[in-house]
Design a protein around this motif. Structure first.
Motif, PDB file in Angstrom:
ATOM      1  N   ILE A  10      54.824  27.328  58.320  1.00  0.00           N
ATOM      2  CA  ILE A  10      55.623  28.300  57.560  1.00  0.00           C
ATOM      3  C   ILE A  10      54.763  29.032  56.548  1.00  0.00           C
ATOM      4  O   ILE A  10      53.993  28.418  55.806  1.00  0.00           O
ATOM      5  CB  ILE A  10      56.800  27.590  56.854  1.00  0.00           C
ATOM      6  N   ASP A  11      54.893  30.349  56.544  1.00  0.00           N
ATOM      7  CA  ASP A  11      54.282  31.172  55.506  1.00  0.00           C
ATOM      8  C   ASP A  11      55.409  31.574  54.559  1.00  0.00           C
ATOM      9  O   ASP A  11      56.257  32.387  54.906  1.00  0.00           O
ATOM     10  CB  ASP A  11      53.624  32.408  56.143  1.00  0.00           C
ATOM     11  N   LEU A  12      55.422  30.933  53.384  1.00  0.00           N
ATOM     12  CA  LEU A  12      56.462  31.216  52.394  1.00  0.00           C
ATOM     13  C   LEU A  12      55.906  32.279  51.454  1.00  0.00           C
ATOM     14  O   LEU A  12      55.249  31.968  50.471  1.00  0.00           O
ATOM     15  CB  LEU A  12      56.800  29.920  51.649  1.00  0.00           C
ATOM     16  N   GLY A  13      56.151  33.532  51.820  1.00  0.00           N
ATOM     17  CA  GLY A  13      55.488  34.630  51.111  1.00  0.00           C
ATOM     18  C   GLY A  13      56.272  35.173  49.933  1.00  0.00           C
ATOM     19  O   GLY A  13      57.452  34.869  49.764  1.00  0.00           O
ATOM     20  N   THR A  14      55.603  35.982  49.117  1.00  0.00           N
ATOM     21  CA  THR A  14      56.267  36.620  47.988  1.00  0.00           C
ATOM     22  C   THR A  14      57.304  37.612  48.493  1.00  0.00           C
ATOM     23  O   THR A  14      58.433  37.660  48.013  1.00  0.00           O
ATOM     24  CB  THR A  14      55.239  37.369  47.113  1.00  0.00           C
ATOM     25  N   THR A  15      56.923  38.406  49.503  1.00  0.00           N
ATOM     26  CA  THR A  15      57.794  39.463  50.000  1.00  0.00           C
ATOM     27  C   THR A  15      58.496  39.063  51.291  1.00  0.00           C
ATOM     28  O   THR A  15      59.685  39.299  51.447  1.00  0.00           O
ATOM     29  CB  THR A  15      56.963  40.743  50.268  1.00  0.00           C
ATOM     30  N   ASN A  16      57.725  38.472  52.205  1.00  0.00           N
ATOM     31  CA  ASN A  16      58.289  38.077  53.492  1.00  0.00           C
ATOM     32  C   ASN A  16      57.871  36.659  53.830  1.00  0.00           C
ATOM     33  O   ASN A  16      56.803  36.210  53.421  1.00  0.00           O
ATOM     34  CB  ASN A  16      57.768  39.005  54.605  1.00  0.00           C
ATOM     35  N   SER A  17      58.709  35.980  54.588  1.00  0.00           N
ATOM     36  CA  SER A  17      58.370  34.636  55.042  1.00  0.00           C
ATOM     37  C   SER A  17      58.489  34.590  56.561  1.00  0.00           C
ATOM     38  O   SER A  17      59.255  35.355  57.157  1.00  0.00           O
ATOM     39  CB  SER A  17      59.315  33.610  54.414  1.00  0.00           C
TER      40      SER A  17
END
Lengths: 262, 634
Positions: free
Chosen positions: B9-16
């Protein structure tokens, strides 16, 4: 711990030339019962409970100061492939814990040994030396008493350091005012060159001491009796060079900082 | 070993994003909407339900105070850290926050901690994966910015736990990207990963050698990214609009959100066009338009992207490398689409950077690769191993507020250090240790991690106890501490006071199963309320049957009402509040004529001198329908 045991056997001065290395206990693999290698089982590959060994022994190395960096790196990678927590991520909790401890020991050992200076410092510490400036003991002492760790100026540098500190102060002031002084910069460059030459000389001294040390280790390994005085002489030489070196390194860093930011 | 899939999982600031290894290729798992990206937006809809992703995005403008985005900026941070942030982001913090408490963000009339908000996003990704596999997913690898400190990492791990995911590993984003890139490259190379995302910047220098990915140095800024570029443009638009309208609109979250949306569109357009028009619709049919050229844009953002130079130089210095010794530079993160950023990277590394993989997806793909390695590896990953480093030095506060470093930055993790402590007072049984993270000399300039209180030291004269404390940073970059009193051999008891973070117990209470239970509670409340309403309705119907108006209905109408009544009585016994409500609505419709007739007769009676009370028109004066009950306050 291994070191403390060695100290007990030593004379009043706690260090002795260590050739009998601490080896992990040769227990059988907890999992498959095969005679196990140090950190993981050669047979089934399972990580073994960590044993308290010093960093040299962790890599199965003699207490010598010259070592081949490429070989150490290969060994580090090879052991990582068995000990790293990622390799043991789906093992039992107990194995994961061992893997964590083993691989932190591996990383700590590799980090300490790959750099020749920290390697020397570490060996000296195993020899019971409390390095004046770098030692943890001094740090702890400073921490306990709240004093700043003392810096001993090597006598042959005393005059030059006094002059240099004045110049550095002036250069910093100039920088603040935005009026760089080209002459001063040139002088600093010159001083830097001189100090760098001195530094290189020290490193050569240190290399020579490593060789002396390693010869002593080899002789002991061959059953020769090594005089305590010889050992202490080499040891103290290294302590002396390290202290001067660290002082000089700080000076060079200060000069670089001032020159870089101009 | 279970056969359950471990996702990345990429738990991003803008998108995940969520990805997994399909055969020997990592792939991104799309959501129900078919899209790979799940916007990291969480909203509370009109029914008090949590909405995540694209569905939540529309609330950004409609009901901005029920929406949270860029919550990653708040992970593992305290009130005093986020003051500046609050000027630019419409985060609404709970008013009753005490100093040192974990932040709570208002979402409508509820409050949530940043790990809880992140957990909603993670739960959405978990559901997407479960839907895709048609099987449960409980284990994950989650990525974090390489420069995240201990508290920020811990907060991310907590978010996973709250979402019902066992976080097997936290992987640094640039390292994950290197894994995705290095999948089919087995040769030896030195690689620089430049990762400029929505809110964070990382630079990592790696050495690739026969499948080993060894990070040599890393640096970054956890508050530098596309958001900062957006804020520059927003500031300009705001002052323009205020100049025009002559009113302060900074507090008008709807307008600000509208501007933010327009600014992001303009920014994206400028990556491919030489100029664009910033176009914002204002209330009252007005419109704000401003042409921006790429040259203007680049001039504007230069100070922001220049802030990446310092960390890059430091990382190179720490790695002991010059630009010419870097074999490849890799671009990661949406903000590296900006041509000026690419140009800067090219200047820094003296070579054209790679961007073959989608910069939005590469981190998630790498996380999937790492998940596969952890699961035991496959043909594609069996030789691969990641050796990462800790980004910040770990130290202990010494007397005089000076920090004594015990584990230096860029040390390969797991890493440990052992320190010895003693007592200063006769019979002292406690020793306090303040642990910090950072590069500065003084404790006040470093990040406080935790205060450890060693207890149960056997009373001895001052200076006699020897307390050995072991600090261990695990492969996630998270610190563990254990202590022992050497003279007595007693394990010292450690009480940890995390400076910024949730206690284990707090996390336990937040686990979304308990939130799922809250949803269950909510559902039950709805059922009870619907039943009450149905009861009221049926009582009113009883009364209506006795009214003369009943006789005025046709027999077909009366049968119909009877059927609807039976239907409602049947559905009332069930647990589905929505069907109870539709049965109520149906009966309401079916008795509309009865109600009208009753009203007529009541009015007639009133004209004859009777009042409304005796005419018995229904449940309350506000009721528009004599049978329907008044709206129930929820």
């Amino acid at each position: 711990m291994a070191q403390t045991e060695q100290k007990k056997r030593g004379p009043s001065d706690s260090g002795i030339l260590v050739v009998t290395q601490t080896k992990p206990p040769t227990a059988n693999c907890w999992s498959c019962g095969a005679m196990r290698a140090a950190h993981f089982c050669q047979q089934c590959g399972k990580v073994q409970p960590p044993a308290p060994v010093d960093y040299f022994s962790f890599f199965g190395l003699p207490y010598k100061l010259n070592l081949e960096p490429d070989k150490l790196e290969r060994e580090f990678y090879a052991l990582s492939r068995h000990l790293h927590p990622d390799i043991n991520a789906v093992s039992s909790d107990r194995e994961q814990q061992w893997s964590l401890e083993q691989s932190s020991q591996l990383n700590d050992a590799y980090r300490t040994l790959k750099d020749p200076i920290t390697r020397t410092e570490y060996l000296l510490r195993l020899q019971g030396v409390q390095l004046e400036e770098q030692s943890k003991a001094a740090t702890e002492e400073a921490r306990r008493t709240g004093k700043v760790k003392k810096q001993v100026v090597p006598p042959d540098l005393l005059e030059q350091v006094f002059e240099l500190n004045m110049q550095l102060e002036e250069a910093r002031m100039n920088k603040k005012m935005g009026e760089p002084d080209r002459n001063l910069e040139r002088e600093l460059q010159d001083t830097k060159k001189q100090l760098q030459a001195k530094y290189d000389g020290m490193m050569a001294e240190l290399h020579a001491a490593w060789n002396e040390w390693d010869t002593l280790v080899e002789r002991t390994g061959q059953g020769d009796t090594v005089l305590e005085d010889d050992r202490l002489a080499v040891r103290d030489k290294m302590v002396d060079v390290l202290n001067r070196r660290s002082y000089l390194r700080n000076l060079l860093r200060d000069i670089d900082e001032v020159l870089e930011s101009q | 070993m279970s056969n359950e899939r471990i996702v990345g999982i990429d738990l991003g600031t803008t998108n995940s994003l969520v990805a997994y290894m399909e055969g020997d290729r990592p792939v991104v798992i799309p959501g129900e909407d078919g899209l790979n990206l799940v916007p990291s937006v969480v909203a509370l809809d009109g029914n008090g339900q949590i909405v995540v992703g694209s569905a939540a995005r529309k609330f950004l403008i409609e009901t901005a105070d029920h929406t949270v985005y860029s919550v990653k900026r708040l992970m593992g941070r305290g009130v005093e850290d986020v003051r500046d942030e609050l000027k630019l982001f419409p985060f609404r913090l709970a008013e009753d926050l005490a100093a040192g408490e974990v932040l709570r963000i208002k979402l409508g009339d509820k409050t949530f901690t940043p790990p809880e908000i992140s957990a909603f996003i993670l739960r959405q990704l978990k559901r997407n994966a479960e839907r895709y596999f048609a099987a449960p997913v409980t284990q994950a690898v989650i990525t974090v910015p390489a420069y995240f400190n201990d508290a920020q990492r811990q907060a991310t791990k907590d978010a996973g736990r709250i979402a019902g995911l066992e976080v097997l590993r936290l992987v640094n984003e640039p390292t994950a990207a290197a894994l995705a890139y290095g999948l089919d490259k087995k040769e030896t190379a030195t690689v620089a990963v430049y990762d400029l995302g929505g809110g964070t910047f990382d630079i990592s220098i790696l050495k690739l050698h026969e499948g080993i990915f060894e990070v040599i140095a890393t640096n970054g800024d956890t508050h530098l990214g596309g958001d900062d570029i957006d804020n520059l443009l927003i500031t300009i638009a705001l002052s323009d609009i205020e100049g025009d309208l002559g009113v302060d609109i900074r507090r008008n979250t709807e307008i600000v959100q509208g501007i933010r949306k327009a600014v992001i569109e303009a920014k994206i357009a400028l990556s491919s066009n030489e100029k664009t028009v910033l176009n914002v619709e204002l209330p009252g049919g007005k419109r704000y338009q401003r042409e921006i050229t790429r040259a203007q844009f680049e001039q504007l953002i230069q100070p922001v992207i220049d802030r990446t130079i310092g960390p890059v130089r430091q990382a190179m210095k720490d790695a002991g490398l010059k630009a010419t010794q870097i074999d490849e530079a890799v671009l990661v993160g949406g903000s590296t689409r900006i041509p000026r950023v690419r140009q800067l990277v090219e200047e820094l590394f003296e070579r054209k950077p790679h961007s073959d993989l989608n910069p939005d997806e590469v981190v998630a793909l790498g996380a999937a690769v790492q998940a596969n390695i952890l699961a035991g590896g496959s043909e594609a990953t069996k030789e691969m191993l990641l050796l990462d480093v800790t980004p910040l030095s770990l130290g202990i506060e010494a007397l005089g507020g000076v920090v004594a470093k015990i584990i230096h930055r860029n040390s390969t993790i797991p890493a440990s250090a052992t320190e010895h402590f003693t007592t200063g007072v006769e019979g002292q049984t406690n020793v306090a240790i303040h642990v910090l993270q950072g590069e500065r000399e003084l404790a006040k300039d470093c990040r406080s991690l935790a205060r450890f209180d060693l207890r149960g030291i056997p009373p001895m004269p001052a200076g006699l106890p020897r307390i050995e404390v072991k600090f261990l940073i695990d492969a996630n970059g998270i610190l563990h501490v254990s202590a022992r009193e050497l003279r007595s051999g007693k394990e010292a008891e450690i009480e940890v006071q995390p400076s910024y973070g949730l206690t284990d117990e707090q996390v336990e209470n937040m686990i979304l199963e308990s939130f799922d239970k809250a949803e269950e509670d909510f559902r039950q409340r709805q059922v009870i309320e619907a039943r009450n309403e149905a009861e009221t309705m049926l009582t009113a119907l009883e009364k209506g049957r006795k009214n003369v108006a009943w006789e005025q209905l046709s027999s077909q109408e009366r049968t119909n009402v009877g059927k609807l009544e039976t239907a409602l009585r049947a559905v009332m016994q069930e647990e589905d509040y929505q069907s109870i409500r539709s049965a109520i609505d149906a009966l309401n419709q079916g008795t509309m004529r009865l109600a009208e007739l009753m009203m007529d007769s009541a009015v007639g009676a009133a004209l004859k001198g009777q009042n409304m009370d005796t005419a018995d028109v229904g449940e309350g004066p506000e009721s528009p329908h004599p049978i329907a009950s008044a709206e129930i306050e929820r």
